[in-house]
Design a protein around this motif. Structure first.
Motif: not given
Length: 114
Positions: A18-31, A68-75
């Motif tokens: 999670h990047d608090a400054v950008a307000g983004e959470t980045t998920l990555s996972w194994s194929a 990979i998925f970037v979520d630009d919404e914060s709780p």
């Protein structure tokens, strides 16, 4: 038999940053070897406690076939998001949602991704 018909397993390792400054959470996972695409599902703590794992976030994903998925919404303050990533094969069959913290198979009740 068609390998595209094999049902994806729940063997997906997920990491999150999670990047608090950008307000983004980045998920990555194994194929997952039988997955052509992935469902990303996000829910709040209350939803997860009710065993509803949230709503599909694929409409916010630029490429549902990558890992990979970037979520630009914060709780909201004091809340959190929980995420599930589920593989989907070439024929649209969704894989398993894995096990919860007690080791039981998740009763997946989220809406399917379209």
């Amino acid at each position: 038999s068609d390998p595209g018909q094999a049902i994806p397993t729940a063997d997906i390792d997920l990491s999150l940053g999670h990047d608090a400054v950008a307000g983004e959470t980045t998920l990555s996972w194994s194929a997952e070897s039988h997955a052509a695409t992935y469902m990303v599902v996000r829910g709040g703590l209350d939803e997860i406690r009710r065993r509803f794992y949230g709503n599909c976030r694929n409409s916010a994903d630029t490429d549902i076939s990558d890992t990979i998925f970037v979520d630009d919404e914060s709780p909201e303050s004091g809340e959190l998001f929980g995420y599930l990533v589920i593989g989907v094969n070439d024929h649209g069959t969704r894989g398993r949602a894995g096990s919860d913290s007690s080791g039981k198979q998740r009763d997946f009740r989220a809406k399917d991704c379209l």
